[in-house]
Motif scaffolding. Structure first.
Motif, mmCIF file in Angstrom:
data_model
loop_
_atom_site.group_PDB
_atom_site.id
_atom_site.type_symbol
_atom_site.label_atom_id
_atom_site.label_comp_id
_atom_site.label_asym_id
_atom_site.label_seq_id
_atom_site.Cartn_x
_atom_site.Cartn_y
_atom_site.Cartn_z
ATOM 1 N N ALA A 61 -51.653 22.104 -59.365
ATOM 2 C CA ALA A 61 -52.022 22.887 -58.195
ATOM 3 C C ALA A 61 -52.875 22.057 -57.264
ATOM 4 C CB ALA A 61 -52.767 24.157 -58.614
ATOM 5 N N SER A 62 -52.991 22.530 -56.010
ATOM 6 C CA SER A 62 -53.814 21.832 -55.013
ATOM 7 C C SER A 62 -54.384 22.852 -54.040
ATOM 8 C CB SER A 62 -52.979 20.796 -54.265
ATOM 9 O OG SER A 62 -53.770 20.087 -53.328
ATOM 10 N N LEU A 63 -55.681 22.686 -53.726
ATOM 11 C CA LEU A 63 -56.378 23.505 -52.744
ATOM 12 C C LEU A 63 -56.503 22.710 -51.453
ATOM 13 C CD1 LEU A 63 -58.114 26.155 -52.254
ATOM 14 C CD2 LEU A 63 -60.087 24.758 -52.885
ATOM 15 N N VAL A 116 -59.160 31.514 -57.439
ATOM 16 C CA VAL A 116 -59.800 30.969 -56.248
ATOM 17 C C VAL A 116 -60.955 31.893 -55.876
ATOM 18 C CG1 VAL A 116 -59.517 30.273 -53.841
ATOM 19 C CG2 VAL A 116 -57.626 29.940 -55.458
ATOM 20 N N TRP A 117 -62.157 31.295 -55.695
ATOM 21 C CA TRP A 117 -63.376 32.058 -55.464
ATOM 22 C C TRP A 117 -64.028 31.667 -54.149
ATOM 23 C CZ3 TRP A 117 -65.301 35.567 -59.156
ATOM 24 C CH2 TRP A 117 -64.669 35.539 -60.411
ATOM 25 N N LEU A 149 -60.896 35.619 -54.782
ATOM 26 C CA LEU A 149 -59.881 35.724 -53.742
ATOM 27 C C LEU A 149 -58.470 35.787 -54.303
ATOM 28 C CD1 LEU A 149 -61.342 33.044 -51.283
ATOM 29 C CD2 LEU A 149 -61.716 35.520 -51.264
ATOM 30 N N LEU A 150 -58.216 35.023 -55.370
ATOM 31 C CA LEU A 150 -56.889 34.967 -55.981
ATOM 32 C C LEU A 150 -57.023 34.870 -57.490
ATOM 33 C CD1 LEU A 150 -54.728 32.418 -53.892
ATOM 34 C CD2 LEU A 150 -54.358 34.878 -54.100
ATOM 35 N N ALA A 190 -61.536 26.485 -56.544
ATOM 36 C CA ALA A 190 -60.345 26.818 -57.322
ATOM 37 C C ALA A 190 -60.551 26.340 -58.756
ATOM 38 C CB ALA A 190 -59.101 26.164 -56.720
ATOM 39 N N THR A 191 -60.317 27.226 -59.714
ATOM 40 C CA THR A 191 -60.372 26.884 -61.130
ATOM 41 C C THR A 191 -58.974 27.026 -61.704
ATOM 42 O OG1 THR A 191 -60.812 29.123 -61.970
ATOM 43 C CG2 THR A 191 -62.713 27.823 -61.231
#
Length: 233
Positions: free
Chosen positions: A156-158, A136-137, A145-146, A127-128
């Motif tokens: 933000a949080s992954l 999101v890759w 992906l996003l 996530a960047t």
């Protein structure tokens, strides 16, 4: 005026560091036993937390200037991105992915501007995030992906497994929770509250959300994907 003695020193005020390391940045590894330092223009060193000694040969990365780094939770890989440059009137930064501890280059990804990197535990989902965009890759396939437009909060949080991505919407608009595998919005949480922070807890799919009302701070824990609040403090 009557004499007022100075406050008693805290026990930790007289403590001195065990060692010092000169670097331009440092990141703690998930195992808590070692950390990575950014030294020189293209040098990453892995050091032991107990004494600061290097654990292996340094990793040389092809970049200069400030860097952003993230380490996979299982300790098998890391990603690092440099300062970037303009290409065809668009700002681009290259993210390099390395295997650990070998230092083998696994691949690279060219993206736009970002200020923070987050990796899933297995190092496959990245996530960047920056002030006006979040992505999101999938690093294995290079698939995006996003691609989201974060709110003014920009927090933000992954999740550890890379399945869920939560971001604040700014102001009083709450938190969005996205399913990265499907690219769909699952739920909007804590609406009409100003959110200070969001964070997935360890390897679980539970999301902690801290709100900041005027009088006191409210913290809640939500179960994702059911989006059910299970704790309120």
């Amino acid at each position: 005026r009557p004499f007022v003695p100075p406050p008693a020193a805290r026990p930790d005020q007289d403590r001195k560091p065990t060692y010092t390391v000169t670097s331009r940045g440092a990141w703690l590894c998930p195992d808590g036993q070692q950390f990575v330092t950014w030294e020189g223009e293209d040098l990453l060193n892995f050091r032991h937390c107990s004494d600061g000694k290097t654990l292996q040969d340094p990793l040389r990365v092809p970049m200069k200037g400030d860097v952003t780094l993230a380490i996979a939770g299982d300790g098998t890989s890391l990603v690092v991105g440099g300062s970037g440059k303009y290409v065809d009137n668009k700002f681009r930064r290259t993210i390099f992915r390395y295997a650990l501890p070998s230092g083998q280059l696994l691949g690279k990804l060219v993206v736009g501007l970002f200020g923070e990197l987050q990796l899933s535990t297995d190092g496959k989902i990245l996530a960047t995030q920056t002030w006006n965009k979040a992505e999101v890759w999938n690093l294995d396939s290079g698939q995006l992906l996003l691609s989201l437009q974060p709110g003014a909060g920009r927090v933000a949080s992954l999740s550890a497994d890379g399945r869920w991505y939560a971001q604040t919407m700014g102001g009083w608009d709450g938190v969005e929770v996205w399913d990265t595998s499907k690219g769909v919005l699952i739920e909007s949480l804590v609406k009409k509250k100003e959110v200070a922070n969001v964070r997935f807890l360890g390897s679980t799919t539970r999301l902690a959300i801290a709100c900041r009302p005027i009088e006191n701070r409210e913290v809640g824990v939500w179960d994702i994907p059911s989006c059910r609040q299970i704790v309120r403090l």
